[in-house]
Write an enzyme that holds these catalytic residues in place. Structure first.
Site, PDB file in Angstrom:
ATOM      1  N   SER A 193       0.882  -1.157   0.028  1.00 52.66           N
ATOM      2  CA  SER A 193       0.072   0.176  -0.010  1.00 52.66           C
ATOM      3  C   SER A 193       0.646   1.234  -0.010  1.00 52.66           C
ATOM      4  CB  SER A 193      -0.941   0.132   1.174  1.00 52.66           C
ATOM      5  OG  SER A 193      -0.212   0.026   2.480  1.00 52.66           O
ATOM      6  N   LYS A 195       0.443   3.606   1.984  1.00 55.47           N
ATOM      7  CA  LYS A 195       0.552   3.997   3.438  1.00 55.47           C
ATOM      8  C   LYS A 195       1.952   3.299   3.598  1.00 55.47           C
ATOM      9  CE  LYS A 195      -1.782   3.112   7.687  1.00 55.47           C
ATOM     10  NZ  LYS A 195      -2.244   1.891   8.068  1.00 55.47           N
ATOM     11  N   GLU A 214       6.135  -0.511  -5.484  1.00 58.08           N
ATOM     12  CA  GLU A 214       5.023  -1.002  -6.331  1.00 58.08           C
ATOM     13  C   GLU A 214       3.845  -0.821  -5.470  1.00 58.08           C
ATOM     14  OE1 GLU A 214       5.293  -1.828  -9.693  1.00 58.08           O
ATOM     15  OE2 GLU A 214       7.418  -1.867  -9.783  1.00 58.08           O
ATOM     16  N   CYS A 251      -3.924  -4.862  -7.790  1.00 57.29           N
ATOM     17  CA  CYS A 251      -3.326  -3.327  -7.735  1.00 57.29           C
ATOM     18  C   CYS A 251      -3.907  -2.766  -9.072  1.00 57.29           C
ATOM     19  CB  CYS A 251      -1.929  -3.511  -7.424  1.00 57.29           C
ATOM     20  SG  CYS A 251      -1.058  -4.411  -8.582  1.00 57.29           S
TER      21      CYS A 251
HETATM   22  P1  NAD Z   1       0.583  -3.660   2.932  1.00 55.05           P
HETATM   23  O1  NAD Z   1       1.121  -2.490   2.605  1.00 55.05           O
HETATM   24  O2  NAD Z   1      -0.484  -3.700   4.105  1.00 55.05           O
HETATM   25  O3  NAD Z   1       1.641  -4.985   3.029  1.00 55.05           O
HETATM   26  C1  NAD Z   1       2.555  -5.177   2.192  1.00 55.05           C
HETATM   27  C2  NAD Z   1       3.681  -5.742   2.889  1.00 55.05           C
HETATM   28  O4  NAD Z   1       4.218  -4.856   3.772  1.00 55.05           O
HETATM   29  C3  NAD Z   1       3.537  -6.964   3.722  1.00 55.05           C
HETATM   30  O5  NAD Z   1       4.443  -7.907   3.646  1.00 55.05           O
HETATM   31  C4  NAD Z   1       3.436  -6.535   5.018  1.00 55.05           C
HETATM   32  O6  NAD Z   1       3.653  -7.566   5.987  1.00 55.05           O
HETATM   33  C5  NAD Z   1       4.243  -5.173   5.033  1.00 55.05           C
HETATM   34  N1  NAD Z   1       3.812  -4.419   6.138  1.00 55.05           N
HETATM   35  C6  NAD Z   1       2.420  -4.023   6.609  1.00 55.05           C
HETATM   36  N2  NAD Z   1       2.617  -3.089   7.561  1.00 55.05           N
HETATM   37  C7  NAD Z   1       3.881  -2.846   7.549  1.00 55.05           C
HETATM   38  C8  NAD Z   1       4.445  -1.642   8.322  1.00 55.05           C
HETATM   39  N3  NAD Z   1       3.741  -1.042   9.071  1.00 55.05           N
HETATM   40  N4  NAD Z   1       5.783  -1.563   8.361  1.00 55.05           N
HETATM   41  C9  NAD Z   1       6.583  -2.255   7.331  1.00 55.05           C
HETATM   42  N5  NAD Z   1       6.111  -3.290   6.640  1.00 55.05           N
HETATM   43  C10 NAD Z   1       4.703  -3.538   6.726  1.00 55.05           C
HETATM   44  O7  NAD Z   1      -0.382  -4.094   1.605  1.00 55.05           O
HETATM   45  P2  NAD Z   1      -1.269  -5.443   1.264  1.00 55.05           P
HETATM   46  O8  NAD Z   1      -2.557  -5.235   1.957  1.00 55.05           O
HETATM   47  O9  NAD Z   1      -0.261  -6.440   1.241  1.00 55.05           O
HETATM   48  O10 NAD Z   1      -1.561  -5.101  -0.254  1.00 55.05           O
HETATM   49  C11 NAD Z   1      -2.644  -4.331  -0.827  1.00 55.05           C
HETATM   50  C12 NAD Z   1      -1.872  -2.796  -1.396  1.00 55.05           C
HETATM   51  O11 NAD Z   1      -0.836  -3.283  -2.155  1.00 55.05           O
HETATM   52  C13 NAD Z   1      -2.856  -2.194  -2.089  1.00 55.05           C
HETATM   53  O12 NAD Z   1      -2.834  -0.670  -2.045  1.00 55.05           O
HETATM   54  C14 NAD Z   1      -2.604  -2.551  -3.800  1.00 55.05           C
HETATM   55  O13 NAD Z   1      -3.005  -1.684  -4.726  1.00 55.05           O
HETATM   56  C15 NAD Z   1      -1.078  -2.719  -3.443  1.00 55.05           C
HETATM   57  N6  NAD Z   1      -0.384  -3.621  -4.354  1.00 55.05           N
HETATM   58  C16 NAD Z   1       0.485  -3.293  -5.470  1.00 55.05           C
HETATM   59  C17 NAD Z   1       0.883  -3.916  -5.957  1.00 55.05           C
HETATM   60  C18 NAD Z   1       1.888  -3.458  -7.284  1.00 55.05           C
HETATM   61  O14 NAD Z   1       2.299  -4.323  -7.995  1.00 55.05           O
HETATM   62  N7  NAD Z   1       2.039  -2.117  -7.728  1.00 55.05           N
HETATM   63  C19 NAD Z   1       0.575  -5.422  -6.098  1.00 55.05           C
HETATM   64  C20 NAD Z   1      -0.298  -5.729  -5.081  1.00 55.05           C
HETATM   65  C21 NAD Z   1      -0.646  -5.170  -4.238  1.00 55.05           C
END
Ligand code: NAD
Length: 462
Positions: A193, A195, A214, A251
């Site tokens: 994400s 965030k 990404e 995504c």
């Molecule tokens: P997320 O950001 O919650 O988590 C992604 C990764 O970050 C996970 O491995 C998680 O363990 C880690 N993470 C979570 N919170 C964290 C923190 N506070 N500090 C450090 N690491 C942390 O996202 P998600 O739920 O896995 O995926 C959904 C989001 O990802 C959506 O916004 C989607 O659009 C995006 N996404 C983008 C792509 C792309 O190729 N551009 C692909 C898939 C998903």
């Protein structure tokens, strides 16, 4: 220091030593690892089908199309191109330096961290890994904790196939990710994400570590009027792209649709017909539709729909199966633009349709929002296509189809603005995990004396 910290530090030291030893620079080593990924996928295909079905409700055909097949294709491409990728590229030099030669030499960055997402838990970890290995790096892979079975699969199986001194999988959630982010890396490749992308980038800044982010966002699709035969194809591609890959938890999935008011009702009727054909219409018995990853995301999506401001905009679907975490494909017509569903990334099987008086207004609509990861437009109007390309900005644009830009090795994949930066796939992955070293070599044969002091006005004119 806690026991896990010791373990993590020891693992990273081992990876650093492996990189220093030069093992990963050998092209034979890189090819062996790439072939090992193929064997891993091939020998565990049925297990992967089971894991992806139980964890995300993906049908094996969907798992093959979006995960296993994608990884195989990426390895095959890397194997067929790696000799060319690693070879130095000639750089032309100014005549003034004659005799001399110049080249651009790709070198591995060192130890890289890949943090993955859960929606395509195999593709979004192994695809970047293919790039990192092709470029000759050592790697830590941190899969998402929200697809724990696939994460454990990677943690247990990768060491059996790949060089465990060079590639390690570390499982865990945000705490583990934060621990990992404390260390100095030579590159961080993050999928997730916006965030969390900001957290990753600020942690990386402490060590001046380069990052590829990404991220996500709201991807629009523009639907122009089309002749009947094209319309039929377009509707299938639209429905398949919105609800097909992981039930809209993608995504580059379509977040909302822009259409002219006068076509909206016929478009909705045709969408309903194809949705019923692809998935059925009984929420307890839907076929070919992935489930929502967990209760938190299920409730998040339900809240978007139960917002009193949008509840009466539902024109199709809107049912929930709490037991199986399934949400029926749902269409909303003209929800208020200030509702949460029109401002947060939906990441699920809900499709708001926004009507416009004229389809060309869609450009202004899209430009009023952060730059998306993907933009889709179904149109045969060449002038309009040109306007879309010239007047909007997005990670990618696909005309008259959805999602398939992801599997094209010759196209870069990545975002712009809020949807991220950096790119990967094919040669772009190799470049993402490489440093392009400029190398210049001169001969001692000829010396241009005016370049050296003592200075005089004659040298200025020279
Ligand atoms: P997320 O950001 O919650 O988590 C992604 C990764 O970050 C996970 O491995 C998680 O363990 C880690 N993470 C979570 N919170 C964290 C923190 N506070 N500090 C450090 N690491 C942390 O996202 P998600 O739920 O896995 O995926 C959904 C989001 O990802 C959506 O916004 C989607 O659009 C995006 N996404 C983008 C792509 C792309 O190729 N551009 C692909 C898939 C998903």
């Amino acid at each position: 220091m806690a026991e896990e910290d010791h373990g993590m530090r020891r693992s990273l030291e081992e990876l650093r030593q492996t990189f220093k030893s030069g093992t990963t620079r050998s092209v034979d080593w890189r090819k062996q690892q790439l072939r090992a990924i193929l064997r891993l996928i091939h020998e565990n295909e049925h297990l992967l089908f089971q894991l992806l079905e139980s964890e995300l409700g993906k049908h094996p055909v969907e798992s093959y199309r979006d995960e296993i097949g994608v990884v195989k294709k990426s390895v095959d491409h890397a194997l067929s191109c790696i000799d060319q990728w690693i070879s130095p590229k000639k750089g032309r030099l100014p005549l003034l330096f004659f005799p001399a030669s110049g080249k651009v030499l790709p070198e591995p960055l060192g130890l890289v961290l890949i943090i993955g997402s859960w929606n395509f838990p195999i593709t979004l970890t192994l695809d970047p890994l293919i790039g990192a290995i092709s470029a000759g790096n050592t790697v830590v892979l941190k899969p998402s904790e929200l697809a724990p079975k696939c994460a454990s699969f990677l943690a247990n199986k990768l060491p059996l196939y790949l060089d465990p001194k060079a590639i390690k999988v570390i499982e865990g959630g945000s705490e583990v990710a934060n621990q990992l982010l404390e260390y100095k890396w030579d590159k961080i490749f993050f999928t997730g994400s916006t965030k969390v992308g900001k957290i990753v980038m600020s942690a990386a800044a402490k060590h001046l570590t380069p990052v590829t982010l990404e991220l996500g966002g709201k991807c629009p699709a523009i639907f122009d009027s089309l002749p009947n035969a094209d319309m039929k194809v377009a509707i299938k591609r639209l429905v398949g792209g919105k609800w097909g890959p992981c039930s809209g938890q993608a995504c580059i999935g379509i977040d909302y649709l822009l259409v002219e008011q006068k076509f909206a009702s016929s478009l909705i009727e045709q969408l309903k017909k194809i949705i019923k054909r692809f998935y059925g219409d009984d929420v307890r018995n839907l076929k070919n539709l992935a489930k929502i990853v967990n209760k938190t995301h299920f409730d998040r999506l339900r809240n978007l729909l139960e917002d009193p401001a949008v509840a009466n905009c539902i024109v199709y679907g809107g049912s929930f199966d709490d037991t199986n975490l399934i949400i029926e494909p749902t269409i909303l017509l003209d929800p208020p633009l200030d509702a949460e569903i029109m401002n947060e990334e939906i990441f699920g099987p809900l499709l708001p349709i926004i009507t416009l008086d004229n389809i060309e207004e869609s450009i202004e609509f899209i430009n009023s929002k952060p730059k998306p990861l993907a933009l889709y437009a179904f149109t045969k109007n060449e002038k309009f296509k040109k306007r879309i390309l010239a007047e909007t900005s997005s990670g990618s644009v696909a005309f008259n189809d959805t999602m398939i830009q992801f599997v094209c090795d010759e196209l870069p994949f990545g975002g712009v603005g809020q949807s991220g930066f950096g790119r990967y796939h094919g040669k772009y992955s190799f470049d993402t995990f490489s440093h392009e070293k400029a190398v210049l070599e001169r001969s001692f044969y000829f010396e241009l004396e005016p370049r050296h002091p003592p200075w005089n006005n004659f040298k200025l004119e020279f």
